[in-house]
Design a protein around this motif. Structure first.
Motif, PDB file in Angstrom:
ATOM      1  N   SER A 102       0.692  -1.195  -0.114  1.00 32.27           N
ATOM      2  CA  SER A 102      -0.505  -0.470   0.276  1.00 32.27           C
ATOM      3  C   SER A 102       0.683   1.776  -0.174  1.00 32.27           C
ATOM      4  CB  SER A 102      -0.868  -0.276   1.202  1.00 32.27           C
ATOM      5  OG  SER A 102      -0.075  -0.007   2.716  1.00 32.27           O
ATOM      6  N   HIS A 103       1.874   0.881  -0.139  1.00 34.32           N
ATOM      7  CA  HIS A 103       3.229   1.591   0.027  1.00 34.32           C
ATOM      8  C   HIS A 103       3.303   3.356   0.959  1.00 34.32           C
ATOM      9  CE1 HIS A 103       5.363   2.709  -3.412  1.00 34.32           C
ATOM     10  NE2 HIS A 103       5.087   3.188  -3.766  1.00 34.32           N
ATOM     11  N   ARG A 104       3.026   2.463   2.269  1.00 35.20           N
ATOM     12  CA  ARG A 104       2.940   2.684   3.113  1.00 35.20           C
ATOM     13  C   ARG A 104       5.366   2.503   3.700  1.00 35.20           C
ATOM     14  NH1 ARG A 104      -1.110   3.590   7.802  1.00 35.20           N
ATOM     15  NH2 ARG A 104       1.405   3.449   9.270  1.00 35.20           N
ATOM     16  N   ARG A 105       5.160   3.541   4.059  1.00 29.00           N
ATOM     17  CA  ARG A 105       7.065   3.563   4.551  1.00 29.00           C
ATOM     18  C   ARG A 105       7.072   3.492   6.088  1.00 29.00           C
ATOM     19  NH1 ARG A 105       6.643   6.374  -0.048  1.00 29.00           N
ATOM     20  NH2 ARG A 105       7.604   6.562  -1.583  1.00 29.00           N
ATOM     21  N   THR A 106       8.128   2.373   6.285  1.00 28.51           N
ATOM     22  CA  THR A 106       8.540   2.024   7.736  1.00 28.51           C
ATOM     23  C   THR A 106      10.298   2.196   7.619  1.00 28.51           C
ATOM     24  OG1 THR A 106       8.165  -0.391   7.372  1.00 28.51           O
ATOM     25  CG2 THR A 106       6.385   0.931   8.199  1.00 28.51           C
ATOM     26  N   LYS A 107      10.797   3.380   8.733  1.00 27.08           N
ATOM     27  CA  LYS A 107      12.489   3.058   8.660  1.00 27.08           C
ATOM     28  C   LYS A 107      13.120   1.630   8.734  1.00 27.08           C
ATOM     29  CE  LYS A 107      14.498   6.677   8.738  1.00 27.08           C
ATOM     30  NZ  LYS A 107      15.413   6.655   7.694  1.00 27.08           N
ATOM     31  N   ARG A 108      13.820   1.036   8.454  1.00 27.25           N
ATOM     32  CA  ARG A 108      14.636  -0.399   8.390  1.00 27.25           C
ATOM     33  C   ARG A 108      15.983   0.053   8.058  1.00 27.25           C
ATOM     34  NH1 ARG A 108      14.930  -4.304   3.704  1.00 27.25           N
ATOM     35  NH2 ARG A 108      16.692  -4.147   4.682  1.00 27.25           N
ATOM     36  N   ARG A 109      17.123  -0.971   8.176  1.00 26.17           N
ATOM     37  CA  ARG A 109      17.958  -1.090   8.247  1.00 26.17           C
ATOM     38  C   ARG A 109      18.522  -1.622   7.543  1.00 26.17           C
ATOM     39  NH1 ARG A 109      22.367  -0.625  13.237  1.00 26.17           N
ATOM     40  NH2 ARG A 109      23.853  -2.299  12.266  1.00 26.17           N
ATOM     41  N   PHE A 110      19.368  -1.893   6.299  1.00 24.76           N
ATOM     42  CA  PHE A 110      20.332  -2.506   5.339  1.00 24.76           C
ATOM     43  C   PHE A 110      21.858  -2.787   5.728  1.00 24.76           C
ATOM     44  CE2 PHE A 110      17.378  -0.035   3.015  1.00 24.76           C
ATOM     45  CZ  PHE A 110      16.372  -0.825   2.417  1.00 24.76           C
ATOM     46  N   ASP A 111      21.866  -3.682   6.505  1.00 24.59           N
ATOM     47  CA  ASP A 111      23.110  -4.242   6.990  1.00 24.59           C
ATOM     48  C   ASP A 111      24.143  -4.807   5.795  1.00 24.59           C
ATOM     49  OD1 ASP A 111      23.073  -3.217   9.330  1.00 24.59           O
ATOM     50  OD2 ASP A 111      21.980  -5.021  10.245  1.00 24.59           O
ATOM     51  N   PRO A 112      25.773  -4.687   6.605  1.00 24.34           N
ATOM     52  CA  PRO A 112      26.132  -5.521   4.817  1.00 24.34           C
ATOM     53  C   PRO A 112      27.073  -6.747   5.628  1.00 24.34           C
ATOM     54  CG  PRO A 112      27.503  -3.448   6.717  1.00 24.34           C
ATOM     55  CD  PRO A 112      25.889  -3.475   7.023  1.00 24.34           C
ATOM     56  N   ASN A 113      27.349  -7.340   4.424  1.00 25.47           N
ATOM     57  CA  ASN A 113      27.595  -8.661   4.754  1.00 25.47           C
ATOM     58  C   ASN A 113      28.899  -9.116   5.047  1.00 25.47           C
ATOM     59  OD1 ASN A 113      27.989 -11.816   4.527  1.00 25.47           O
ATOM     60  ND2 ASN A 113      28.065 -12.119   2.535  1.00 25.47           N
ATOM     61  N   ILE A 114      28.698  -9.160   6.792  1.00 26.71           N
ATOM     62  CA  ILE A 114      29.876  -8.746   7.491  1.00 26.71           C
ATOM     63  C   ILE A 114      30.474 -10.205   8.283  1.00 26.71           C
ATOM     64  CG2 ILE A 114      30.675  -7.758  10.039  1.00 26.71           C
ATOM     65  CD1 ILE A 114      30.830  -5.794   7.978  1.00 26.71           C
ATOM     66  N   GLN A 115      31.304 -10.567   7.897  1.00 24.89           N
ATOM     67  CA  GLN A 115      31.683 -11.926   8.863  1.00 24.89           C
ATOM     68  C   GLN A 115      33.143 -11.883   9.149  1.00 24.89           C
ATOM     69  OE1 GLN A 115      32.433 -14.122   5.028  1.00 24.89           O
ATOM     70  NE2 GLN A 115      30.138 -13.256   4.077  1.00 24.89           N
ATOM     71  N   LYS A 116      33.226 -12.805  10.333  1.00 25.20           N
ATOM     72  CA  LYS A 116      34.685 -12.605  11.077  1.00 25.20           C
ATOM     73  C   LYS A 116      35.638 -13.976   9.921  1.00 25.20           C
ATOM     74  CE  LYS A 116      34.816 -11.060  15.619  1.00 25.20           C
ATOM     75  NZ  LYS A 116      35.197 -11.415  17.067  1.00 25.20           N
ATOM     76  N   LYS A 117      36.546 -13.249   9.292  1.00 26.94           N
ATOM     77  CA  LYS A 117      38.051 -14.424   8.893  1.00 26.94           C
ATOM     78  C   LYS A 117      39.307 -14.130   9.559  1.00 26.94           C
ATOM     79  CE  LYS A 117      37.349 -15.448   5.277  1.00 26.94           C
ATOM     80  NZ  LYS A 117      37.639 -16.759   4.090  1.00 26.94           N
ATOM     81  N   THR A 118      40.085 -15.473  10.074  1.00 26.98           N
ATOM     82  CA  THR A 118      40.854 -15.251  10.448  1.00 26.98           C
ATOM     83  C   THR A 118      42.177 -15.553   9.429  1.00 26.98           C
ATOM     84  OG1 THR A 118      40.359 -16.310  12.428  1.00 26.98           O
ATOM     85  CG2 THR A 118      42.834 -16.759  11.953  1.00 26.98           C
ATOM     86  N   TYR A 119      42.804 -15.114   8.776  1.00 25.85           N
ATOM     87  CA  TYR A 119      43.897 -14.810   8.326  1.00 25.85           C
ATOM     88  C   TYR A 119      45.875 -14.969   8.972  1.00 25.85           C
ATOM     89  CZ  TYR A 119      40.724 -13.445   4.740  1.00 25.85           C
ATOM     90  OH  TYR A 119      39.984 -12.908   3.645  1.00 25.85           O
ATOM     91  N   TRP A 120      46.119 -15.949   8.354  1.00 24.71           N
ATOM     92  CA  TRP A 120      47.587 -15.951   8.623  1.00 24.71           C
ATOM     93  C   TRP A 120      49.159 -14.776   7.798  1.00 24.71           C
ATOM     94  CZ3 TRP A 120      51.337 -17.274  12.352  1.00 24.71           C
ATOM     95  CH2 TRP A 120      52.487 -17.840  11.945  1.00 24.71           C
ATOM     96  N   VAL A 121      49.477 -14.270   9.236  1.00 26.18           N
ATOM     97  CA  VAL A 121      49.868 -12.809   8.471  1.00 26.18           C
ATOM     98  C   VAL A 121      51.881 -13.232   8.454  1.00 26.18           C
ATOM     99  CG1 VAL A 121      50.511 -10.426   8.231  1.00 26.18           C
ATOM    100  CG2 VAL A 121      47.956 -11.562   8.575  1.00 26.18           C
ATOM    101  N   PRO A 122      52.296 -13.470   7.241  1.00 30.03           N
ATOM    102  CA  PRO A 122      53.314 -13.707   6.834  1.00 30.03           C
ATOM    103  C   PRO A 122      54.627 -13.000   7.940  1.00 30.03           C
ATOM    104  CG  PRO A 122      52.859 -14.385   5.270  1.00 30.03           C
ATOM    105  CD  PRO A 122      51.538 -13.400   6.243  1.00 30.03           C
ATOM    106  N   SER A 123      54.283 -11.430   7.579  1.00 29.94           N
ATOM    107  CA  SER A 123      54.938 -10.408   8.106  1.00 29.94           C
ATOM    108  C   SER A 123      54.973 -10.098   9.420  1.00 29.94           C
ATOM    109  CB  SER A 123      54.649  -9.021   7.987  1.00 29.94           C
ATOM    110  OG  SER A 123      53.265  -8.956   8.224  1.00 29.94           O
ATOM    111  N   LEU A 124      53.694 -10.538   9.902  1.00 28.40           N
ATOM    112  CA  LEU A 124      54.116 -10.583  11.406  1.00 28.40           C
ATOM    113  C   LEU A 124      53.716 -11.650  12.451  1.00 28.40           C
ATOM    114  CD1 LEU A 124      50.098  -8.605  12.042  1.00 28.40           C
ATOM    115  CD2 LEU A 124      52.784  -7.442  12.234  1.00 28.40           C
ATOM    116  N   ARG A 125      53.679 -12.636  11.901  1.00 29.39           N
ATOM    117  CA  ARG A 125      53.944 -14.313  12.440  1.00 29.39           C
ATOM    118  C   ARG A 125      52.456 -14.414  13.044  1.00 29.39           C
ATOM    119  NH1 ARG A 125      59.695 -13.748  13.640  1.00 29.39           N
ATOM    120  NH2 ARG A 125      60.636 -12.697  12.043  1.00 29.39           N
TER     121      ARG A 125
END
Length: 78
Positions: free
Chosen positions: A21-44
């Motif tokens: 019916s074209h009524r507007r309600t506020k909403r939030r568009f969240d980004p696709n957030i993920q926790k990732k673990t990387y091995w960093v050779p420079s920091l060992r």
């Protein structure tokens, strides 16, 4: 936890949900957030980052060492 990417800085966007019916309600568009673990050779050591999907692609292209160096120069605690 805030829905922000540590690499790209992407955060939530705000707008409206629009019903049939074209009524507007506020909403939030969240980004696709993920926790990732990387091995960093420079920091060992492993580094856990909070990333959006675009941030993961950025690391694939530039490499984890270059991205971590940028984050350290910005003063981000890893």
């Amino acid at each position: 936890m805030a829905a922000n990417c540590q690499v790209t800085g992407a955060g939530p966007g705000f707008g409206h949900s629009i019903s049939h019916s074209h009524r507007r309600t506020k909403r939030r568009f969240d980004p696709n957030i993920q926790k990732k673990t990387y091995w960093v050779p420079s920091l060992r050591r492993n580094v856990t980052l909070t990333l959006s999907a675009k941030g993961i692609k950025t690391i694939d292209v530039r490499g984890i060492d270059a991205v971590v160096a940028d984050l350290i120069s910005k003063g981000v605690k890893l």
